[in-house]
Design an enzyme around this catalytic site. Structure first.
Site, mmCIF file in Angstrom:
data_model
loop_
_atom_site.group_PDB
_atom_site.id
_atom_site.type_symbol
_atom_site.label_atom_id
_atom_site.label_comp_id
_atom_site.label_asym_id
_atom_site.label_seq_id
_atom_site.Cartn_x
_atom_site.Cartn_y
_atom_site.Cartn_z
ATOM 1 N N GLY A 27 -39.257 -49.138 28.087
ATOM 2 C CA GLY A 27 -39.656 -48.471 26.831
ATOM 3 C C GLY A 27 -40.952 -49.077 26.309
ATOM 4 N N ASP A 121 -35.625 -56.731 29.413
ATOM 5 C CA ASP A 121 -34.918 -57.594 30.371
ATOM 6 C C ASP A 121 -34.713 -56.925 31.723
ATOM 7 O OD1 ASP A 121 -33.110 -55.881 29.231
ATOM 8 O OD2 ASP A 121 -31.449 -57.290 29.220
ATOM 9 N N ASP A 168 -36.606 -53.830 19.913
ATOM 10 C CA ASP A 168 -35.286 -54.253 19.409
ATOM 11 C C ASP A 168 -35.163 -55.755 19.162
ATOM 12 O OD1 ASP A 168 -34.493 -51.665 19.655
ATOM 13 O OD2 ASP A 168 -33.496 -51.914 21.572
ATOM 14 N N MET A 210 -33.020 -48.038 15.316
ATOM 15 C CA MET A 210 -32.752 -48.318 16.730
ATOM 16 C C MET A 210 -32.097 -49.685 16.897
ATOM 17 S SD MET A 210 -35.918 -46.834 18.934
ATOM 18 C CE MET A 210 -36.042 -45.095 19.302
ATOM 19 N N GLY A 211 -31.484 -49.875 18.054
ATOM 20 C CA GLY A 211 -30.806 -51.140 18.343
ATOM 21 C C GLY A 211 -29.433 -50.855 18.914
ATOM 22 N N ARG A 303 -41.054 -46.503 17.425
ATOM 23 C CA ARG A 303 -41.855 -46.979 18.561
ATOM 24 C C ARG A 303 -43.330 -46.658 18.385
ATOM 25 N NH1 ARG A 303 -39.110 -48.731 22.846
ATOM 26 N NH2 ARG A 303 -37.059 -47.886 23.292
ATOM 27 N N THR A 529 -49.411 -67.651 -1.177
ATOM 28 C CA THR A 529 -50.832 -67.382 -1.415
ATOM 29 C C THR A 529 -51.415 -66.666 -0.208
ATOM 30 O OG1 THR A 529 -53.025 -68.400 -1.518
ATOM 31 C CG2 THR A 529 -51.281 -69.779 -0.675
ATOM 32 N N MET A 574 -61.356 -63.059 1.970
ATOM 33 C CA MET A 574 -60.948 -64.088 1.009
ATOM 34 C C MET A 574 -60.437 -65.333 1.752
ATOM 35 S SD MET A 574 -58.832 -62.326 -2.027
ATOM 36 C CE MET A 574 -59.622 -61.842 -3.536
ATOM 37 N N HIS A 662 -60.531 -58.009 -3.841
ATOM 38 C CA HIS A 662 -59.146 -58.174 -4.299
ATOM 39 C C HIS A 662 -58.141 -57.209 -3.683
ATOM 40 C CE1 HIS A 662 -60.893 -60.999 -7.061
ATOM 41 N NE2 HIS A 662 -59.688 -61.413 -7.343
#
Length: 782
Positions: A27, A121, A168, A210-211, A303, A529, A574, A662
């Site tokens: 994927g 995997d 995931d 998803m998951g 995705r 910050t 900044m 800013h």
């Protein structure tokens, strides 16, 4: 200039005579392109040939035009694109030995012995199998005449390095996989949009993310949006959850909330392994409570879209590490995955990670849910524990008798409100009375203090800026008034959320303890910050949001430059004297240079940069991007650099300048800042509660030791409390920055990816770590 490293000379000639192939498989995930770009450019920098493998393993099997040599320019403008430009495909052929024979022949014919695989995997397991079979594949090809003896000799072993690309975050051993942060960005954009319509109609929304086997996205989303409930596969709800859920939703409504949000992971199950779908949850709420309820299934939106700054930097850093791991590999080195742990690049044995990932699925199938959560790692456990505290536990009826005050100090930073919300709610759960101080130390002196309740901070996680109000005023001139306020309101502990002023002001309060006994109370500082310049922490709340704002702006500016051709943009960021934003935005946006205070530069350096851009304009990439930190040099101002570039580039390129100002402090916080703020708030309350008990004597609190005033910071891999007095030594007070900053080590990567011929110090390489040992040592720390 960095000295050449001891063990392998400069990285520049490491790859001479070698060839690397890079492919994306499984994927797609945002940030894969950043990884591919880094592999190509660092590979070319080391003198290696680099090949794209189009369409994943299918391209490796089919060969032909699917394997193309990459050039420096061929990966230009890839950084900000989602998905994978070189294509990915699910490949059945590679699962067969026949397919792997074809793939091996295609690599051998091109002299490629290094393979970099970016995927999940399954893809990485396939790569390991390929490597294990390599010798027998070559023997078979030699026997059938597919390759010559000379070719077989030249390609006698195959090195493999993996990078995990998966939205995931389901791969064990890595803190974050490529694409996870971007997927969270997509989800939070939708949750924020849905929240406004839900409030208008007093609706309940059930969101499915998803998951299938991993609840990470669902869990972080629920923490980041303050959801009422989350369903994840690793830890199903207890039996009778239906009553608990309905009670929870009713309480929220009675507290004045006009909406409910429930997050469901697509693989959610109950204790008996039965699926819990978003429609099941909707039907339950409608039937029991009669609330107007809607279901939104997010699907493939998660995705898509442009990668977040984090994923671009993650992909780039991993790409560099992957090339180094490949070129340093020997026949005896096990196949490894490169990954991040905290902010450290690490190498882990590929099959150990795959095994632990499979162990999680086994634990879930065997209903050993506590083991499943543990195997996911410490970060997942901590997130789950904070979620359970905030969503499932109500404030006790018995009070602790202690009062905590929370205030914001310094400039506003996105994520401050998330930290205040979690501080207040966890404080109430501990039984404390919680007070909100408006307008920083000045407000504390003027008595701008009020009780703050559970419901008052509802919906604060997604709000930018500071709801409490914040000022830069330091407390020194107000000691008497502050002491009076502490005494009047009976404050027993202070939680100060802010930037460098929060750190300085807290040190002043410690100095005041000698004269004013009221100041002898525990103090905890949480760094927040955009500048990320507070000592004692690698990250500050708000810096990630500012970084994404700058990166998005740079993307738009680059697009404009690409349209007009031969244009260089000079952008001022900044950060005070701290070059974190300029450096990281430079990495995330693909800048040609980033000028910062910490790395001295002269007129000669500016001249080299102009010459470098002049050369670049001769290629197909006719645009430039230069970042400048606002205080990097008092004489080489943005105007000066702009004028210099304009003059020197006459007839070759024209210049434009842009001061971002800013806008970097505004906007809704990113998922990282919401989650980081939530965790920091929860941890600070737990610490200060313990300190108050420790410092109590006969009903009075007296805290004047160094460790009773601490800063909570993220150091490498964990959140740690450090006494403020110890951090004094580590601080350059004149320039308001820490003396040592971890991200400076990433500067050479920025230069190499921009085609500067510098030496990359590879002496401090990531060592191979073992996942299982790591797990055990982490668990003993909890």
């Amino acid at each position: 200039m960095a000295q050449p490293p001891k063990h392998c000379g400069s990285g520049e000639h490491m790859g001479a005579g070698k060839a690397i192939a890079v492919l994306t498989s499984g994927g797609d995930a945002q940030g894969m392109n950043a990884a591919v770009r880094a592999v190509v450019r660092v590979g070319i920098y080391t003198g290696a040939k680099v090949y794209f493998v189009h369409e994943g393993y299918q391209g490796l099997v089919d060969g032909g035009d699917n394997l193309k040599e990459a050039t420096w320019e061929s990966v230009s403008m890839m950084l900000q694109l989602g998905g994978t430009v070189i294509g990915s495909a699910r490949c059945q052929d590679f699962r067969t030995r026949e397919g792997r024979l074809k793939a091996a022949r295609n690599l051998v014919k091109r002299g490629i012995t290094n393979l970099c695989v970016i995927g999940g995997d399954g893809s990485l397991t396939g790569a390991d199998t390929f490597r294990a079979e390599w010798s027998s594949l070559l023997a078979e090809l030699l026997k059938t005449g597919g390759i010559t003896a000379e070719e077989a000799k030249k390609s006698s072993h195959l090195n493999i390095v993996g990078m995990v690309g998966s939205i995931d975050n389901d791969f064990c051993g890595t803190d974050m996989t490529i694409g996870t942060d971007s997927a969270l960005h997509r989800i939070m954009e939708i949750v924020d949009a849905i929240t406004t319509t839900a409030q208008s109609h007093q609706r309940t929304f059930v969101l499915e993310v998803m998951g299938r086997h991993c609840g990470y996205l669902a869990l972080i989303t629920s923490l980041a949006c303050g959801a009422d409930w989350v369903f994840i596969p690793e830890s199903p709800p207890e039996d009778g959850w239906e009553d608990h859920l309905c009670r929870r939703l009713t309480e929220t409504r009675l507290g004045g909330s006009r909406l409910n949000i429930i997050i469901v992971a697509e693989g959610a199950i109950d204790r008996h392994g039965k699926a819990i779908t978003s429609d099941d949850v909707k039907d339950l709420v409608v039937k029991r409570l009669g609330y107007d309820t809607r279901v939104t299934i997010l699907g493939h939106v998660q995705r898509g879209g442009t990668p977040s700054a984090f994923d671009r930097i993650l992909g780039s850093r991993m790409g560099v590490e992957a090339v180094m791991a490949l070129l340093e590999g020997t026949p005896d080195t096990p196949a490894c995955v490169v990954s991040l742990s905290g902010n450290q690049a690490v190498r882990l044995p590929l099959m150990e990670c795959v095994q632990v990932t499979k162990d999680v699925t086994t634990a879930m199938n065997e209903r050993r849910f506590d083991d499943a959560v543990k195997l996911r790692g410490r970060s997942f456990q901590n997130n789950w524990n904070v979620y359970k505290l905030l969503a499932h536990i109500r404030p006790p009826s018995t009070k602790s008798g202690h009062t905590l005050a929370v205030l914001n100090v310094g400039a506003p930073a996105a994520g401050m409100n998330a930290a205040v919300r979690s501080t207040v709610r966890i404080g109430l759960i501990h039984g404390h009375r919680m007070l909100a101080v408006h307008d920083g130390f000045e407000g504390l002196a003027l008595g701008k203090v009020e009780d703050i309740s559970w419901d008052m901070v509802g919906g604060w996680t997604g709000l930018g800026g500071s709801k409490l109000g914040t000022k830069r005023t330091l407390p020194k001139k107000y000691f008497e008034e502050i002491s009076a306020t502490i005494s009047t309101f009976g404050i027993h502990g202070l939680i100060i959320i802010g930037g460098f002023e929060a750190f300085m002001g807290s040190l002043e309060l410690m100095d005041g303890r000698a004269k004013f006994e009221e100041l002898c109370i525990p103090i905890c500082v949480i760094p927040a910050t955009v500048s990320n310049n507070v000592p004692g922490s690698d990250f500050s709340i708000g810096a990630d949001t500012a970084l994404n704002t700058i990166t998005t702006t740079c993307d738009r500016i680059k697009q404009s430059a690409a349209g007009t051709k031969r244009r260089v943009f000079i952008i001022e960021t900044m950060g005070g004297y701290c070059g974190y934003l300029a450096t990281m935005a430079g990495l995330a946006a693909g800048a040609d240079a980033a000028y910062i205070f910490e790395e001295h530069f002269s007129i000669r350096d500016l001249q080299i940069n102009v010459e470098h851009l002049t050369e670049k304009m001769k290629t197909t990439v006719k645009r430039g991007l230069v970042l400048r930190n606002e205080h990097c040099n008092e004489n080489y101002t943005t105007d000066f650099i702009y004028n210099l570039y304009t003059e020197e580039g006459k007839g070759i390129f024209d210049c434009r300048k842009n001061v971002l100002g800013h806008m970097q402090q505004g906007g809704a916080p990113t998922p990282f800042d919401r989650n980081f703020g939530t965790k920091m708030g929860a941890k600070s309350v737990a610490w200060i509660t313990g300190k108050i008990k420790e410092c109590s004597r006969h009903g009075r609190i007296f805290a004047n030791t160094a460790d009773s005033a601490c800063l909570l910071g993220m150091r490498k891999r964990s959140l740690v409390f450090q006494p403020l007095t110890e951090l004094k030594e580590q601080t350059d007070f004149q320039h308001r920055i820490p003396k040592e900053q971890w991200w400076l080590k990433l500067r050479p990567i920025l230069k190499i990816l921009a085609k500067y011929n510098i030496e990359l110090d590879t002496s401090e390489k990531a060592l191979m770590e073992h996942v299982r040992q790591k797990r055990i040592s982490q668990e003993s720390n909890i």
